[in-house]
Design an enzyme around this catalytic site. Structure first.
Site, PDB file in Angstrom:
ATOM      1  N   MET A 267       0.796  -1.117  -0.065  1.00  0.00           N
ATOM      2  CA  MET A 267       0.101  -0.025  -0.060  1.00  0.00           C
ATOM      3  C   MET A 267       0.602   1.308   0.042  1.00  0.00           C
ATOM      4  SD  MET A 267      -2.982   1.209  -0.067  1.00  0.00           S
ATOM      5  CE  MET A 267      -3.235   2.964  -0.121  1.00  0.00           C
ATOM      6  N   GLU A 268       0.436   2.015  -0.933  1.00  0.00           N
ATOM      7  CA  GLU A 268       1.310   3.226  -1.148  1.00  0.00           C
ATOM      8  C   GLU A 268       1.125   4.471  -0.093  1.00  0.00           C
ATOM      9  OE1 GLU A 268      -1.361   2.260  -3.034  1.00  0.00           O
ATOM     10  OE2 GLU A 268      -2.627   3.853  -3.953  1.00  0.00           O
ATOM     11  N   GLU A 302       4.521   0.920  -5.756  1.00  0.00           N
ATOM     12  CA  GLU A 302       4.265   1.964  -4.575  1.00  0.00           C
ATOM     13  C   GLU A 302       4.838   3.084  -4.648  1.00  0.00           C
ATOM     14  OE1 GLU A 302       1.541   0.406  -3.500  1.00  0.00           O
ATOM     15  OE2 GLU A 302       1.793  -1.234  -4.266  1.00  0.00           O
ATOM     16  N   GLU A 324      -4.511   3.082 -10.648  1.00  0.00           N
ATOM     17  CA  GLU A 324      -3.779   1.748 -10.814  1.00  0.00           C
ATOM     18  C   GLU A 324      -3.527   1.374 -12.185  1.00  0.00           C
ATOM     19  OE1 GLU A 324      -2.803   0.446  -8.283  1.00  0.00           O
ATOM     20  OE2 GLU A 324      -3.915   1.271  -6.831  1.00  0.00           O
TER      21      GLU A 324
HETATM   22  N1  PHE Z   1      -3.453   0.507  -3.830  1.00  0.00           N
HETATM   23  C1  PHE Z   1      -2.798  -0.950  -3.522  1.00  0.00           C
HETATM   24  C2  PHE Z   1      -1.755  -0.941  -4.654  1.00  0.00           C
HETATM   25  O1  PHE Z   1      -1.864  -1.062  -5.698  1.00  0.00           O
HETATM   26  C3  PHE Z   1      -3.434  -1.853  -3.472  1.00  0.00           C
HETATM   27  C4  PHE Z   1      -4.379  -2.067  -2.202  1.00  0.00           C
HETATM   28  C5  PHE Z   1      -5.548  -1.933  -2.178  1.00  0.00           C
HETATM   29  C6  PHE Z   1      -3.868  -2.634  -0.949  1.00  0.00           C
HETATM   30  C7  PHE Z   1      -6.298  -2.090  -1.234  1.00  0.00           C
HETATM   31  C8  PHE Z   1      -4.647  -2.744   0.083  1.00  0.00           C
HETATM   32  C9  PHE Z   1      -6.060  -2.460  -0.022  1.00  0.00           C
HETATM   33  O2  PHE Z   1      -0.836  -0.578  -4.846  1.00  0.00           O
HETATM   34 ZN    ZN Z   2      -1.411   0.376  -7.041  1.00  0.00          ZN
END
Ligand code: PHE
Ligand code: ZN
Length: 855
Positions: A267-268, A302, A324
């Protein structure tokens, strides 16, 4: 089921309030955490009287408006909200509430992974921490103080820059605190907090404009030596984004924390990424080449979000592909630049077809910009991510590399600090390039994999290509217009020379392209580089010729795959093995080309790709035919394969460069090909490889081959592996996966037994995925004709749904192919699915998926 509510994109309205700043104080204790939340609000819509905050299971301690304690009649607490009545135009709210992280098994909001406190707030986890306008278009400046026991939690982290450390000598000297301030306004889904007794490695990076950044990677104590590959990848990503997109990092710290319990990959969160430890920790002894590559790409993904996602975020969750799809495209290009362009493209397309094409042909199909959802968690899909990336790639191809860079510059300048839509992105692409992309937008709104029928004609030196699009039906039944996309193609002369090489722009339902002055009838090489994510229907293609002569690495691979598919399908119809394919395969064996590319050319089509072509899926038929071809090739080319193995096998090599990885990929491909024939010789090779090789890549392949052979050595090898690695859960995931994917009789019984292993823990998603998830994708036994596989997985979904709904609905995805199954399997699947959906208090996550499948 009162909580099942469908949310629609068409109902989007702007927020009525903005939040200038948020001050959070977290007092962490073993049994509970107290959150103090002070927010400054401004009314944006003066016709609105009440402030309705998102709040899940709120345990309110007290509530103040402008320092005045609010009486009960001034606010209403409901299951998912806190509503404050009659608020002025500008005001502050102070909320104190209590939460229970140690009881949080959903792994959303604030929870504990082992002894580490951590958070996961995307998409809507923040509302279970404290009341808030928990939507991505409300961006605010966060200041966060974390307070905890000094000895148990020496490391206290949050987003942004560290501004203050606190000691409480007069009140409680066993506790300490740290304050973090993030100057960049952000939505709540990017908020993060970590507290723990963590090990770490540190490094630094100087940005292009000379700003120093402190880089830290945190992990469980003892794992520090496994963080160096992640650190190297981070610095590679920072440099790449400066060079390719002109984007620099914008804080003094970049922190990454690895935790074992995490629902996704990573997670970013701004300045404080939280990672599934599987995408951080690696060393030569415990990680495979695939793991090393995966870490490089997820670390980069990320990091790239810092601009595509964080600085410019999504207006609402229907826009998810804005961040995404774009960020996946960016990480794909990064991996291609750092490793191999040809291999990367093929791997990306393989993944797209295995996961996204299946989804797009199923009842859970949705456009990359969905129109509605029940649980947003269900929309972190291959469609939003991987098809989304293909859509960006097509724009890149249509407008060209230089325009694309101008267009991303314009995008960053125009929307920095804002929450925007996919239309805003397409606007920037079009504006900077001068190319009208209106017709292109159908890709955002239409589900399903487009088809293109190819008709070829050659007369009087003119070659004409008539291309007809398949009729596209949208989810709501409305017919959409034609798709608009780039189609790379070439015409090859009999000696293999390219006489024409072009990028056609496809924009009509049917159109004809003519090529004149040709001396002889050429061979068509179409959808080069997989320039559009579509299915081509072409008759009379000369696969053997293209396998030999196609200069495009992707279409050459495609020809090898298509020829193998054709051969297997002939076997499925009871025909003999096509000798022409066997000869062409032998030609590839002899080629002197890059080893990792060769390994791909020699791979037989996956069961999934064969299944997608069946009108009514029957796995038994597929396996039988595929195994027959594999066995034939293994026997026919035994000597050649053995000598290739000997040539490329270097058991003592620990190198991680492309050459070494390529050699391992090719030699392991060869060993797998040989394994179709369960001989003494093969078993001996696998045994020796297991015992002598120093890399995890080699040992895992050897174990896999032993497991699926009749070798008596397998028990010993698995025991040895277990004893050596039982303390390392990341390696144990591999151990479990191998056993759950086994094609040997009795796998279900063994999977059931695995759940009793002391290492197994149903609360840890990685372990559930490697035992239950892998079994649910073991087509041979999940789809057993006695229904035992379905019953087992259905029971697990019900059980796990109570612990972690996101995990459960992920498992339910294995049933997506229900409507295309043969009658016998379909009946059995239906019984299992109906059992799940009739379960009392099933989560909305699982309900949404299973309900769609059964409809
Ligand atoms: N946003 C994160 C990713 O792509 C993915 C993610 C979504 C992680 C929901 C946790 C919960 O890079
Ligand atoms: Zn992402």
């Amino acid at each position: 089921m009162s909580k099942i509510k469908e949310i629609f994109l068409k109902d989007y309205t702007k927020p009525s309030f903005s939040i200038q700043s948020v001050d959070l104080v977290f007092d962490l204790f073993e049994e509970y955490t107290t959150v103090t939340n002070i927010m400054q609000f401004t009314k944006l819509d003066e016709t609105v009287n009440d402030l309705k905050l998102h709040a899940v299971n709120l345990e309110l301690q007290n509530l103040h408006l402008n320092d005045l304690k609010l009486q009960e009649n001034r606010f209403v607490v409901e299951e998912e909200s806190l509503c404050i009545l009659n608020v002025p135009n500008s005001f502050s709210i102070k909320i104190v509430n209590k939460i229970y992280p140690h009881k949080n098994t959903e792994l959303e909001g604030l929870y504990k992974s082992g002894d580490i406190f951590c958070t996961q707030n995307e998409p809507e986890g923040f509302r279970s921490i404290t009341p808030y306008l928990d939507r991505p278009d409300v961006m605010s400046v966060f200041t966060t103080t974390v307070i905890a026991d000094k000895e148990k939690y020496p490391v206290l982290l949050s987003n942004g820059n560290k501004t203050q450390c606190h000691e409480f000598f007069s009140t409680d000297s066993s506790r300490h605190g740290v304050t973090w301030h993030d100057p960049h306004p952000k939505p709540s889904y990017l908020f993060a907090l970590v507290a723990g007794d963590l090990g770490s490695i540190s490094d630094s990076y100087t940005t292009a404009s000379g700003k120093p950044v402190e880089l830290n990677i945190y992990c469980d104590l003892g794992n520090e030596s496994k963080c160096y590959h992640a650190m190297k990848s981070l610095k590679e990503a920072m440099l790449w984004d400066e060079e390719k997109y002109g984007r620099e990092y914008d804080l003094e710290f970049y922190n990454i924390v690895a935790v074992d319990s995490f629902n996704m990959g990573a997670m970013e969160n701004k300045g404080l990424n939280i990672f599934n430890s599987a995408y951080v920790l690696a060393d030569e002894d415990s990680a495979s080449d695939v793991n090393f590559m995966g870490i490089q790409s997820v670390i980069a993904h990320e990091y790239f979000h810092n601009w595509t996602g964080n600085r410019i975020t999504c207006r609402d969750w229907f826009q998810l592909t804005l961040k995404e799809g774009l960020t996946v495209f960016r990480d794909q290009c990064f991996s291609a630049d750092l490793n191999s362009q040809e291999v990367q493209r093929i791997e990306d397309v393989k993944a797209l077809r295995e996961r996204q094409f299946v989804e797009d042909a199923s009842p859970t199909a949705h456009p990359i910009q969905p129109k509605s959802y029940i649980s947003m968690n269900n929309f972190y899909t291959a469609t939003v991510y991987e098809k989304g990336a293909e859509v960006i790639r097509m724009i890149h191809t249509l407008i060209g590399k230089e325009n694309y860079r101008k267009a991303t510059d314009l995008y960053f300048e125009s929307f920095d600090g804002q929450a925007v839509t996919t239309d805003d992105f397409v606007w920037a692409m079009s504006e900077a390039s001068g190319i009208n992309l209106d017709a292109f937008k159908v890709w955002y709104h239409q589900s399903g994999t487009p088809k293109l029928k190819v008709k070829k004609e050659f007369k009087d030196g003119v070659y004409s290509l008539t291309l007809t699009q398949g009729i596209s039906q949208s989810v709501d039944g409305k017919e959409q217009g034609a798709y608009f996309y780039p189609l790379k193609m070439a015409l090859l002369a009999k000696n293999g020379e390219e006489v024409v090489a072009k990028t056609l722009t496809i924009s009509q339902m049917s159109e004809t392209f003519s090529f004149e002055n040709l001396e002889e009838e050429p061979v068509l090489s179409i959808n080069r580089d997989f320039s559009a994510p579509i299915n081509i229907e072409e008759e009379g293609s000369d696969f053997a010729f293209l396998m030999k002569h196609d200069s495009n690495s992707f279409t050459r691979y495609e020809a090898a795959q298509s020829f193998a598919v054709e051969t297997i399908e002939q076997l499925m119809q009871g025909e003999e093995i096509n000798e022409a394919f066997v000869t062409a395969f032998g030609y590839i064996l002899d080629l002197d080309i890059d080893a990792s590319y060769k390994a791909l050319l020699l791979e037989l089509p996956s069961v999934s790709s064969l299944m997608q072509r069946q009108r009514e899926i029957d796995f038994d038929v597929i396996y039988e035919a595929k195994e027959k071809l594999a066995e034939y090739l293994a026997k026919y080319y035994e000597q050649k394969l053995l000598s290739l193995y000997a040539e490329y096998h270097e058991p003592k090599s620990l190198e991680l460069d492309n050459t070494a990885m390529g050699k391992r990929a090719l030699k392991n491909r060869v060993l797998r090909l040989l394994s179709a024939n369960d001989t003494q010789k093969l078993q001996e090779l696998a045994k020796v490889q297991y015992e002598n090789s120093l890399t995890m890549t080699d040992r895992v392949v050897a174990l896999d081959i032993l497991e699926n052979s009749s070798s008596e050595y397998k028990e010993e090898a698995f025991r040895d592996f277990y004893e050596k690695y039982k303390e390392q859960t990341l390696v144990m995931n591999k151990y479990f996966s191998l056993l759950s994917a086994s094609h040997r009789e009795g796998v279900l019984q063994r999977v059931i037994a695995l759940q009793g292993d002391t290492v197994y823990d149903e609360k840890v998603p990685n372990l559930v995925r490697s035992v239950i998830g892998v079994f649910a994708r073991n087509y041979k036994y999940f789809h057993a004709k006695d229904g035992s596989g379905y019953t087992f997985v259905a029971d697990k979904i019900i059980e796990i749904d109570k612990i972690n709904p996101q995990m459960a609905s992920g498992l339910a995805g294995a049933f997506k192919i229900y409507s295309k199954m043969n009658e016998v399997n379909k009946k059995l699947m239906q019984v299992a699915l109906e059992c799940v959906i009739s379960t009392q208090s099933l989560s909305k996550n699982s309900f949404e998926i299973i309900n769609k499948i059964l409809k």
